[in-house]
Design a protein around this motif. Structure first.
Motif, PDB file in Angstrom:
ATOM      1  N   SER A  29      74.054  87.115   8.330  1.00 15.99           N
ATOM      2  CA  SER A  29      74.816  88.309   7.955  1.00 15.99           C
ATOM      3  C   SER A  29      74.497  89.514   8.839  1.00 15.99           C
ATOM      4  CB  SER A  29      74.634  88.717   6.476  1.00 15.99           C
ATOM      5  OG  SER A  29      73.431  89.405   6.268  1.00 15.99           O
ATOM      6  N   HIS A  30      73.364  89.481   9.577  1.00 18.54           N
ATOM      7  CA  HIS A  30      73.069  90.604  10.473  1.00 18.54           C
ATOM      8  C   HIS A  30      72.478  90.177  11.810  1.00 18.54           C
ATOM      9  CE1 HIS A  30      69.452  89.954   7.999  1.00 18.54           C
ATOM     10  NE2 HIS A  30      68.764  90.346   9.066  1.00 18.54           N
ATOM     11  N   THR A  31      71.925  88.950  11.875  1.00 20.72           N
ATOM     12  CA  THR A  31      71.368  88.467  13.133  1.00 20.72           C
ATOM     13  C   THR A  31      71.171  86.957  13.060  1.00 20.72           C
ATOM     14  OG1 THR A  31      69.603  88.798  14.766  1.00 20.72           O
ATOM     15  CG2 THR A  31      68.933  88.745  12.438  1.00 20.72           C
ATOM     16  N   LYS A  32      70.563  86.394  14.085  1.00 19.75           N
ATOM     17  CA  LYS A  32      70.247  84.966  14.065  1.00 19.75           C
ATOM     18  C   LYS A  32      68.902  84.763  13.387  1.00 19.75           C
ATOM     19  CE  LYS A  32      69.085  82.821  17.935  1.00 19.75           C
ATOM     20  NZ  LYS A  32      69.239  82.123  19.241  1.00 19.75           N
ATOM     21  N   GLY A  33      68.868  83.916  12.369  1.00 16.56           N
ATOM     22  CA  GLY A  33      67.618  83.683  11.665  1.00 16.56           C
ATOM     23  C   GLY A  33      67.843  83.114  10.279  1.00 16.56           C
ATOM     24  N   ARG A  34      66.763  82.862   9.568  1.00 14.06           N
ATOM     25  CA  ARG A  34      66.807  82.240   8.251  1.00 14.06           C
ATOM     26  C   ARG A  34      67.479  83.153   7.221  1.00 14.06           C
ATOM     27  NH1 ARG A  34      63.737  77.980   5.993  1.00 14.06           N
ATOM     28  NH2 ARG A  34      62.780  77.754   8.060  1.00 14.06           N
ATOM     29  N   TYR A  35      68.199  82.542   6.280  1.00 10.89           N
ATOM     30  CA  TYR A  35      68.845  83.267   5.190  1.00 10.89           C
ATOM     31  C   TYR A  35      67.982  83.107   3.944  1.00 10.89           C
ATOM     32  CZ  TYR A  35      72.452  84.626   1.780  1.00 10.89           C
ATOM     33  OH  TYR A  35      73.156  85.250   0.771  1.00 10.89           O
ATOM     34  N   PHE A  36      67.498  84.224   3.396  1.00  8.40           N
ATOM     35  CA  PHE A  36      66.503  84.156   2.328  1.00  8.40           C
ATOM     36  C   PHE A  36      67.031  84.289   0.893  1.00  8.40           C
ATOM     37  CE2 PHE A  36      63.958  85.335   6.055  1.00  8.40           C
ATOM     38  CZ  PHE A  36      62.962  84.381   5.975  1.00  8.40           C
ATOM     39  N   PRO A  37      68.120  85.003   0.627  1.00  8.09           N
ATOM     40  CA  PRO A  37      68.577  85.143  -0.773  1.00  8.09           C
ATOM     41  C   PRO A  37      68.872  83.788  -1.434  1.00  8.09           C
ATOM     42  CG  PRO A  37      69.699  86.726   0.639  1.00  8.09           C
ATOM     43  CD  PRO A  37      68.950  85.811   1.548  1.00  8.09           C
ATOM     44  N   GLU A  38      68.682  83.729  -2.760  1.00 12.23           N
ATOM     45  CA  GLU A  38      68.973  82.506  -3.508  1.00 12.23           C
ATOM     46  C   GLU A  38      70.476  82.315  -3.659  1.00 12.23           C
ATOM     47  OE1 GLU A  38      67.026  82.501  -7.257  1.00 12.23           O
ATOM     48  OE2 GLU A  38      65.000  82.488  -6.409  1.00 12.23           O
ATOM     49  N   VAL A  39      70.882  81.054  -3.832  1.00 14.20           N
ATOM     50  CA  VAL A  39      72.295  80.739  -4.040  1.00 14.20           C
ATOM     51  C   VAL A  39      72.619  80.908  -5.520  1.00 14.20           C
ATOM     52  CG1 VAL A  39      74.063  78.958  -3.880  1.00 14.20           C
ATOM     53  CG2 VAL A  39      72.316  79.132  -2.101  1.00 14.20           C
TER      54      VAL A  39
END
Length: 561
Positions: free
Chosen positions: A424-434
């Motif tokens: 959502s803002h850069t390349k990298g891991r997405y941390f929020p829960e689904v």
């Protein structure tokens, strides 16, 4: 001390120069990949910056240095909405096509089954009874006309229609068997009143009535169910994409362009949150959809077993012939009782025919051999059609709750490497829960701002349409048709149904809560209009009755294979 001060000043100056040099390099980063990707999407790359620019003008994407102008962001937002609509259409295509094609097959099969049965009766009766049959042809034509009218959604009470058929047949038979007398219309009306008491046709009318009503109710309701499933699926697949969803989609699908990384796909869990937020209302359809599919499957079982319309309609000529033979065999006793109850008729002055009526009715029909059985344009038996549709119906269960995840996993939309994806803002891991599926669960959705207090009106109307159809299917499963209500038994469903007195004893129980009735449909199509009904002042029970009367008018008019 002075030397130390000079050294510090020199170091600070060097730091400032390095910082300015780094900033200059950042500003100078090329947007060539973005220009190429933007052009591949069908847009004109003329207005795409060659190098990154300041991003204060952006309203959706991050406002750092960017390769996007305001115009680009607007176009990418429109592209995001279009692609999302196409994804939903594509993922639902097979399921929608199933309802369209199977509805057509079943409708063609049932209609041609009736046509073949009428042709068979006409051929046999013409060959066997000759002129006597031709003189009374309209009695049998009216029977099939009314059966077809019922199947295609007409306002026909099957029990009353069949009772009328046997009464008319009794009048015609009584005159033929007592041709030496003259009968007035009043006398014949008196004769018809003795139909139930005398049982001149034996037990055939009772058995045929039970078989025909259950089979036709099941067939008509099942085809209506296929049509309702088709209409609901078509409407729900045309997604109402709200602005909050468009923003989330744009951020997920194209803000990586603005950051100079057009080849970067969204993280998997990131996609799940966006799709579950955008399709929250569709997921709420799932519970009622599953009940509807279960009801369709149970009626399909009836079509294979005790309510098999093919087994009822094909030998109807044989059964009517047996009834005629029974009437002929008992003609003396029937006539005597009628004369006793209605009075002695006046002689007509014409003797009985030289060729005795007994001779005319002496030929009994034989059933078809398998090789002689008429084939339909469907090219298959009802059992094979039912087996096919049952498999397709089972596949469609939980479709709407699985749709968000199916779009993410089966559309080549996301990157499975959690460290090499757009978050959502850069390349990298997405941390929020689904978050979970459904409208109320979106209150904590980190990507889509969903107003959980405002359910989608169209979706709520489709939920009501499914609920009404499920209720009709439940009644059809038990041999009843809610198209007719017994005024003497308030609150109960009866009318055309014969119940399950023969061959079916288990009742189907449905559990479900009433859905809110919200507003009016925003389309002008018949099915949703029937489901939507009146305004908020119309309670669920009144709405159910109103739609139950309207839904049968949806029955298709397509011709059989």
């Amino acid at each position: 001390m002075c030397a130390m001060w000079r050294l510090q000043v020199a170091l600070c100056t060097l730091s400032v120069l390095l910082s300015l040099s780094s900033a200059a390099e950042g500003k100078a980063r090329s947007c060539s990949e973005v220009r190429q990707a933007y052009n591949v999407k069908g847009f004109n790359a003329v207005n795409v910056p060659h190098q990154e620019i300041s991003g204060e003008h952006l309203r959706v994407c991050p406002q750092g240095y960017t390769c996007c102008t305001s115009e680009m962001e607007d176009k990418l937002s429109q592209q995001s909405k279009l692609e999302f609509e196409n994804l939903v259409e594509k993922r639902s295509h097979n399921m929608r096509t199933t309802f369209v094609s199977r509805h057509k097959k079943f409708d063609e099969f049932f209609l041609e089954l009736l046509d073949n049965s009428e042709k068979s009766l006409n051929s046999m009766f013409t060959r066997t009874y000759g002129k006597l049959y031709m003189q009374n042809l309209e009695v049998f034509q009216d029977l099939f006309t009314e059966l077809k009218r019922y199947y295609t959604g007409g306002n026909v009470n099957l029990e009353e229609m069949l009772n009328d058929f046997w009464s008319r047949l009794l009048e015609r038979m009584f005159q033929l068997l007592n041709s030496q007398y003259h009968f007035t219309d009043d006398y014949l009306e008196c004769v018809s009143k003795y139909t139930d008491q005398l049982k001149p046709f034996g037990d055939v009318p009772r058995k045929l009535k039970a078989q025909v009503t259950r089979a036709f109710i099941a067939a008509r309701t099942f085809v209506q169910g296929l049509m309702v499933g088709r209409e609901v699926a078509n409407r729900v697949s045309k997604v109402n994409v709200v602005p909050a969803c468009v923003r989330a989609l744009t951020k997920m699908l194209y803000c990586s362009y603005c950051r100079g990384m057009p080849g970067l796909k969204p993280c998997h869990n990131y996609c799940h949150n966006v799709m579950r937020g955008c399709l929250a209302n569709q997921a709420d359809l799932d519970a009622e959809w599953n009940l509807f599919i279960d009801a369709m499957l149970l009626v399909a079982d009836r079509l294979e077993g005790p309510f098999n319309i093919e087994a009822v309609v094909e030998p109807v000529d044989i059964k009517i012939s047996e009834a005629i033979m029974t009437m002929q065999d008992n003609s003396m006793q029937v006539s005597a009782k009628v004369f006793q109850g209605c009075g002695q008729p006046k002689p007509s002055g014409i003797g009985r025919s030289v060729r005795g009526i007994s001779d005319v009715f002496s030929t009994r029909f034989r059933p078809y051999t398998p090789e002689e059985r008429p084939t339909t344009a469907a090219g298959t038996s009802l059992e094979r059609l039912v087996m096919d549709i049952k498999g397709k119906l089972k596949e469609s269960k939980r479709f709407w709750s699985k749709l968000p995840d199916d779009i993410c996993t089966k559309s080549n939309l996301t990157e499975m490497d959690e460290d090499q994806c757009w978050n959502s803002h850069t390349k990298g891991r997405y941390f929020p829960e689904v978050v979970k599926e459904g409208l109320t669960n979106q209150v904590n959705n980190p990507e889509v701002d969903v107003d959980i207090t405002r359910p989608d009106t169209l979706i709520r109307q489709q939920i009501m349409a499914l609920r009404v159809m499920t209720n009709k299917l439940k009644n059809a499963y038990n041999g009843n048709d809610i198209y007719f209500q017994d005024s003497s038994d308030e609150g109960s469903t009866s009318g055309s149904g014969s119940g399950c007195s023969e061959g079916c004893t288990t009742e189907m129980v449905f559990a479900g809560t009433e859905a809110p009735v919200i507003g009016a449909d925003r389309s002008d199509e018949r099915a949703a209009a029937a489901a939507a009904g009146k305004s908020l002042s119309c309670g669920p029970s009144a709405l159910l009755v109103m739609v139950a009367v309207t839904v049968p008018l949806w029955a298709t008019q397509t011709h059989r294979r």
